[in-house]
Motif scaffolding. Structure first.
Motif, PDB file in Angstrom:
ATOM      1  N   GLN B 327      33.856  -2.021  24.129  1.00  0.00           N
ATOM      2  CA  GLN B 327      34.104  -2.806  25.331  1.00  0.00           C
ATOM      3  C   GLN B 327      35.592  -2.837  25.664  1.00  0.00           C
ATOM      4  O   GLN B 327      35.997  -2.617  26.802  1.00  0.00           O
ATOM      5  N   GLU B 328      36.395  -3.068  24.636  1.00  0.00           N
ATOM      6  CA  GLU B 328      37.821  -3.225  24.856  1.00  0.00           C
ATOM      7  C   GLU B 328      38.450  -1.906  25.319  1.00  0.00           C
ATOM      8  O   GLU B 328      39.278  -1.877  26.219  1.00  0.00           O
ATOM      9  N   HIS B 329      38.044  -0.802  24.682  1.00  0.00           N
ATOM     10  CA  HIS B 329      38.568   0.506  25.079  1.00  0.00           C
ATOM     11  C   HIS B 329      38.206   0.807  26.529  1.00  0.00           C
ATOM     12  O   HIS B 329      39.034   1.239  27.316  1.00  0.00           O
ATOM     13  N   GLU B 330      36.924   0.552  26.847  1.00  0.00           N
ATOM     14  CA  GLU B 330      36.462   0.871  28.189  1.00  0.00           C
ATOM     15  C   GLU B 330      37.222   0.046  29.231  1.00  0.00           C
ATOM     16  O   GLU B 330      37.665   0.561  30.255  1.00  0.00           O
ATOM     17  N   ARG B 331      37.381  -1.206  28.911  1.00  0.00           N
ATOM     18  CA  ARG B 331      38.037  -2.106  29.857  1.00  0.00           C
ATOM     19  C   ARG B 331      39.502  -1.716  30.042  1.00  0.00           C
ATOM     20  O   ARG B 331      40.004  -1.652  31.167  1.00  0.00           O
ATOM     21  N   THR B 332      40.177  -1.423  28.923  1.00  0.00           N
ATOM     22  CA  THR B 332      41.571  -1.006  29.011  1.00  0.00           C
ATOM     23  C   THR B 332      41.689   0.272  29.838  1.00  0.00           C
ATOM     24  O   THR B 332      42.579   0.407  30.690  1.00  0.00           O
ATOM     25  N   ALA B 333      40.767   1.197  29.579  1.00  0.00           N
ATOM     26  CA  ALA B 333      40.790   2.458  30.314  1.00  0.00           C
ATOM     27  C   ALA B 333      40.660   2.195  31.809  1.00  0.00           C
ATOM     28  O   ALA B 333      41.420   2.731  32.620  1.00  0.00           O
ATOM     29  N   TRP B 334      39.714   1.354  32.174  1.00  0.00           N
ATOM     30  CA  TRP B 334      39.523   1.067  33.595  1.00  0.00           C
ATOM     31  C   TRP B 334      40.774   0.415  34.195  1.00  0.00           C
ATOM     32  O   TRP B 334      41.221   0.770  35.291  1.00  0.00           O
ATOM     33  N   GLU B 335      41.343  -0.523  33.456  1.00  0.00           N
ATOM     34  CA  GLU B 335      42.533  -1.191  33.996  1.00  0.00           C
ATOM     35  C   GLU B 335      43.667  -0.196  34.180  1.00  0.00           C
ATOM     36  O   GLU B 335      44.442  -0.289  35.134  1.00  0.00           O
ATOM     37  N   PHE B 336      43.764   0.765  33.271  1.00  0.00           N
ATOM     38  CA  PHE B 336      44.807   1.772  33.433  1.00  0.00           C
ATOM     39  C   PHE B 336      44.525   2.634  34.661  1.00  0.00           C
ATOM     40  O   PHE B 336      45.425   2.937  35.448  1.00  0.00           O
ATOM     41  N   ILE B 337      43.276   3.014  34.839  1.00  0.00           N
ATOM     42  CA  ILE B 337      42.921   3.823  36.006  1.00  0.00           C
ATOM     43  C   ILE B 337      43.257   3.071  37.278  1.00  0.00           C
ATOM     44  O   ILE B 337      43.826   3.616  38.220  1.00  0.00           O
ATOM     45  N   LYS B 338      42.929   1.785  37.273  1.00  0.00           N
ATOM     46  CA  LYS B 338      43.196   0.970  38.449  1.00  0.00           C
ATOM     47  C   LYS B 338      44.705   0.905  38.714  1.00  0.00           C
ATOM     48  O   LYS B 338      45.152   1.032  39.859  1.00  0.00           O
ATOM     49  N   HIS B 339      45.448   0.773  37.632  1.00  0.00           N
ATOM     50  CA  HIS B 339      46.904   0.720  37.759  1.00  0.00           C
ATOM     51  C   HIS B 339      47.435   2.049  38.297  1.00  0.00           C
ATOM     52  O   HIS B 339      48.245   2.089  39.223  1.00  0.00           O
TER      53      HIS B 339
END
Lengths: 348, 437, 270
Positions: B327-339
């Motif tokens: 969950q944490e990896h996926e969420r971090t990945a998404w936040e980076f993509i969004k950034h």
């Protein structure tokens, strides 16, 4: 910084080993003696050295079993599955290979490559070794030079060749132009070399492509040094008296060669033939580094085909099937060589 | 002896973890079973950028990390797209994956088939870290569209990341020497100019890199389509016309192939040994570096068309997908993509690399405006964007790519007649798509 | 000398062809950017750009790559020598059940192309939790059939009397092996070590598969960095190739004294 401490440690350790050589050897001796007597006291060791053998074989064979032998079993196992559909396929993959033109194309390229590299490498390295053996001075120098390509990594060497053989502006094409010869596409020329040599008289799909010939040339260049060194070692081991005796008996040079030298060298030839055949059937690095894999079928040998099935198409079951076929071919070929050449080999 | 053999075999089978033959049982995994992250403490991004652009994306990641608490993002260079693809395939087998990787649509669809990537829709819709309607509307629609996979329940399995369009680069020095005023607009003009250049200067005009995306773009511009549903359309006239053009160019020595995997076409071009090459718009800064101060000696334009009134080019470049790990990896990945895809960073990335901003609002950004002013062709790629179409994202397309490249090479090498090659290509492509389903 | 004029002529011509790629590589490595990619027959650069070496080191952290490569290659070399020495001795001098079958199985592992073993081996590495570790780079390569074969042949080549004499003196297997036999097969061991080192040093595919961390990269990977989209700077690429090749050449020079007397030839017999 850490690595420097490591280095320092190695230096100190090796220095102290050198300084304390004598006592260390004595200690080693007594330890070994004790171990030996332990082994010999084992009851089951009376008739054989089983306990000792198990101990000595364990590290090497353990690693080979896990990383060398297990993959073979694994390949056999998954070759029975259609891994894309996730179903047991039985011999389905093997049937598919039988009807797969790319599989047969891979076999064709593998055979062209073997025929192109093995005899040429053997002849060339024997010729060079023979000349080196004849001359006195400079032997060491030349041997070093000829062996040089063999110690360089295929990736680095292929990089140099790729740049030299660039189709439009490479050094080799510049040379061709300067010599008044037609420039070539080299590594991307898919038409047969016979087609190009006969000016189109023979069809372009007959025989190996020019690109494949470039790979063959690269490997002859890269691997001949190995043969030179081994032949030279073999030649040096032949007692001079035998040759001289033959010459005194009035044998001509080629008779000395065929009657004395070659039979005495036959174990070397036998060894090289078997090793280079196995290598030729497993060739990958030069193909991979000189061409881009899977781009064209004319330079796709079986290993490259397996590779693209495994890693590009993710067809694990089918890739393993082709791999099993390749292993069977290599074993078969080695056995045939063993039988056919083995009869001719002459041991003192 | 047999007992030993059996022992060996048993050992081998046990060690290889038998019972999991290759991919399939993995693909049957339930939603809950994730893949193990390669790095438990960081969200890895497997990337393909090198040198300056690698530095820039590294910087952006560093700033992202220091702007927030939580798992850091780490960018790792793994080689080109195909290298990353291979590495991910092997990693899927080993059920150990990074947090995200860049790749083409065709690669993502392969990963999605193995249930290794997560759909991004829940993240996009997330009230806290998602994107608003206006936000989404700011993306060029084609870019988002190509990341929705109709074969895979219509989910969005990847996100536009480093996008570019196919452009024609032209060397004005060579064109001038041949007495040509402006670059070709149609394919007929292109052929005529190539002939004129050969005749007047002796230069083979077009340095060809055989690449599937480029060929796809050319087929589009010939008025063609690549697929209808799950059937390829390579036997249609546009592909045949393209193959005929390539055959003619090769036969008359108006074009020459370069070694695949190299960028020799750009080098030849900068040495006036080619008048044209076709590449992604991301090659602009590299080409500019080769020409240095001679900015008036080259330019970029929309690729030639069958119908210049309704131009089409191909939209390509990398997308990014998020792997099913924790969950944490996926969420971090998404936040980076969004950034990374935020308006500000998007502009900065576009200016620092040769890629296109993926947001419409970027055009009005002052930095972007200044950039457009600098040189007349800085706008060219951006102006092509509305006409750019993505490539198919069918499962199995990855194999089709190889087939397309093979066919084009064989045509240019004179091994196959254009019509015959197109016919064979269609057959093979359909078979590959069918086998992948 | 004159007697062999033809031989010298032929050998020199062959040697020239053999070293040409190397000469071209080294010369190109020091060319200015503008000359490196040009289609020209001029071999010599107009000005030697020695700073290309520092530029090359800036593109990729070669110092780190060299550290990794050497750490791995040296460990692999020592381990291969150890495992093949022990196993080779066992196959040559010990009596035990199923010896021939085991030896055939060992040889059978030579028949499998490495690329085929990639996926299963990767699965094993992952299972052992060795992904991104030195262990993954080292352990699978610590034994190989060819080395075991060579050492076994070398032991078979030793006169049986040595062993019998030692036995009478009360010398056990281990003591005989390490104190008497090792010095006798030293050339073979050097050969085995050289091949092991070259194999490990020159490996690219396996390190790329089992590592992803940039701190775990090896020198051969360093070459691939030069093929990026930024274009290939031929001179720097050649410079990097030369840097990568240099250590193996140096080690070959150091080892070749043994290598020549190498009893590869002795090992081949039987």
């Amino acid at each position: 910084m850490n690595e420097w401490f490591g280095l320092l440690g190695i230096v100190i350790a090796s220095a102290s080993i050198l300084a304390l050589r004598q006592p260390l050897v004595a200690i080693l001796d007594s330890v070994l003696e004790r171990l030996d007597s332990r082994f010999e006291r084992q009851v089951w060791c009376r008739q054989s050295d089983t306990a000792m053998a198990v101990t000595l074989l364990f590290p090497g064979l353990g690693i080979l079993a896990v990383f060398g032998f297990a993959p073979l079993i694994y390949a056999l196992y998954i070759s029975l599955f259609d891994t894309r559909a996730g179903a047991f396929a039985g011999p389905g993959n093997y049937v598919r290979a039988w009807h797969d033109p790319e599989f047969w194309g891979g076999i064709r390229v593998t055979i062209y490559y073997a025929i192109g590299t093995i005899p040429a490498t053997l002849l060339l390295s024997f010729g060079v070794a023979w000349l080196l053996f004849r001359i006195g001075r400079g032997r060491g120098f030349f041997r070093t030079v000829y062996f040089l390509p063999y110690v360089t990594s295929a990736v680095a060497a292929a990089t140099v060749w790729r740049v030299l053989l660039r189709p439009h502006s490479g050094y080799v094409n510049a040379l061709m132009e300067a010599l008044g010869l037609p420039t070539q596409l080299w590594l991307i020329e898919q038409r047969g070399v016979l087609h190009l040599l006969t000016n189109g008289w023979i069809g372009p799909e007959v025989g190996p492509s020019l690109a494949l010939c470039c790979i063959i040339a690269f490997d002859i260049w890269h691997a001949s040094g190995f043969g030179v060194v081994i032949f030279l070692a073999g030649l040096t081991a032949i007692p001079r008296e035998l040759e001289e005796a033959a010459i005194v008996d009035g044998a001509r040079p080629w008779q000395v060669m065929t009657r004395v030298v070659l039979p005495l060298l036959s174990p070397t030839v036998f060894f090289l033939a078997i090793v280079s055949a196995i290598k030729a059937f497993q060739a990958f690095n030069s193909f991979y580094a000189l061409t881009n894999t899977a781009r064209s079928t004319d330079t796709q040998n079986l290993v490259i085909y397996i590779y693209s099935q495994l890693y590009e198409s993710q067809n694990y079951g089918y890739g393993a099937t082709v791999a099993v076929c390749l292993c069977v071919a290599i074993v078969g070929l080695t056995l045939v060589q063993w039988r056919v050449l083995g009869r001719w080999v002459h041991y003192e | 002896m047999y007992r030993k053999l059996a022992g060996f075999t048993l050992l081998a089978v046990v060690i290889t973890g038998c019972g999991v033959p290759g991919g399939p049982p993995d693909t049957q995994g339930t939603e809950g079973t994730g893949f193990r992250p390669v790095d438990a403490n960081a969200a890895l991004l497997w990337d393909r950028q090198t040198l300056e652009t690698a530095e820039l994306i590294g910087q952006i990641a560093d700033e992202f990390n220091s702007s927030r608490n939580g798992m850091p993002v780490k960018v790792e260079h793994l080689g080109g797209y195909t290298d990353i693809n291979r590495k991910v395939s092997v990693s899927i087998q080993a059920r150990t994956l990074p947090a995200m990787a860049v790749g083409y649509e065709s690669m993502t669809s392969e990963y999605a088939r193995a249930r290794a990537v997560v759909p991004l829709d829940p993240y996009i819709e997330d009230p806290e870290i998602g994107m608003s309607e206006e936000d989404l509307a700011d993306f060029f629609p084609g870019m988002l569209q190509s990341n929705i996979y109709p074969q895979l329940d219509g989910g969005m399995y990847s996100f536009p990341f480093t996008k570019s369009v196919l452009m024609m680069y032209f060397n004005k020095r060579v064109l001038r020497a041949a007495g040509i005023e402006s670059p070709p607009k149609t394919w007929d003009e292109f052929l005529a100019q190539c002939r004129q250049i050969k005749e007047r200067t002796g230069v083979s005009a077009y340095a060809v890199d055989i690449d599937c995306s480029t060929l796809d773009g050319m087929i589009y511009s010939m008025g063609g389509e690549l697929v209808r549903d799950t059937e390829s359309l390579f036997d249609q006239p546009p592909t045949i016309r393209l193959f005929e053009l390539l055959a003619t160019l090769a036969k008359e020595d108006l074009a020459y192939r370069i070694q695949p995997g190299t960028y020799d076409d750009r080098e030849e071009f900068a040495r006036d040994r080619a008048a044209f090459f076709f590449r992604s718009s991301s090659h602009r800064p590299y080409t500019a570096a080769l020409f240095g101060a001679n900015t008036d000696d080259w330019g970029m334009a929309m690729i030639p068309q069958a119908n210049p009134e309704a131009p089409v080019t191909v939209l390509y470049g990398g997308n990014i997908c998020v792997f099913r790990t924790t969950q944490e990896h996926e969420r971090t990945a998404w936040e980076f993509i969004k950034h990374f895809t935020s308006p500000e960073i998007s502009v900065r990335w576009a200016l620092g690399s040769g890629y296109l901003p993926i947001r419409k609002s970027a055009a009005s950004h002052p930095d972007m405006q200044a950039f457009f002013e600098q040189w007349e062709f800085n706008r060219a790629a951006f102006d092509c964007l509305p006409y750019a179409r993505p490539e198919p994202n069918l499962v199995g397309w990855q194999e089709v790519r190889t087939l397309v490249e093979r066919a084009a090479a064989e045509v240019m090498n004179g091994l196959k007649e254009p019509a015959q090659a197109a016919e064979a290509l269609k057959r093979q492509a359909d078979a590959a798509i069918a086998a992948a389903r | 000398m004159r007697r062999h004029a033809v031989a010298y002529g032929l050998l020199s011509a062959g040697a020239l062809l053999t070293v040409f790629p190397f000469v071209w590589m080294v010369v190109t490595a020091f060319k200015p950017d503008s000359e490196a990619g040009a289609m020209t027959l001029d071999l010599w650069p107009s000005a030697w750009q020695w700073e290309n070496v520092t530029r090359t080191f800036q593109v990729a952290p070669f110092a780190l790559y060299f550290y990794n490569t050497f750490a791995v290659a040296i460990t692999v070399t020592l381990s291969v020598v150890a495992t093949s020495l022990l196993a080779g001795y066992a196959f040559a001098n010990l009596r035990f059940a199923a010896k021939n079958v085991l030896f055939l199985l060992v040889l059978a592992t030579m028949m499998i192309p490495f690329e085929v073993a990639l996926i299963p081996n990767f699965l094993i590495i992952r299972g052992l939790g060795w992904y991104n570790t030195y262990a993954a780079l080292i352990i699978p390569w610590c034994a190989n059939a060819f080395s075991i074969f060579l050492v076994r042949q070398a032991f078979l080549g030793l006169p049986k009397d040595y062993f019998d004499a030692a036995r009478i003196d009360g010398c056990g297997h281990l003591r005989f092996l390490l104190r008497v036999a090792v010095p006798l097969v030293k050339p073979t061991l050097v050969t085995v070590a050289l091949f092991a080192f070259l194999g490990s040093y020159n490996a690219l595919m396996w390190p790329i598969i089992v590592t992803s961390d940039k701190d775990m990269r090896v020198v051969q990977y360093g070459l691939t960095v030069f093929w990026g989209e930024g274009g290939v700077r031929v001179n720097l690429l050649m410079c990097a190739s030369a840097i990568v090749i240099l250590p193996t050449v140096a080690i070959y020079f150091a080892a070749q004294r043994y290598f020549l007397e190498s009893s590869l030839s002795a090992g081949i017999k039987g």
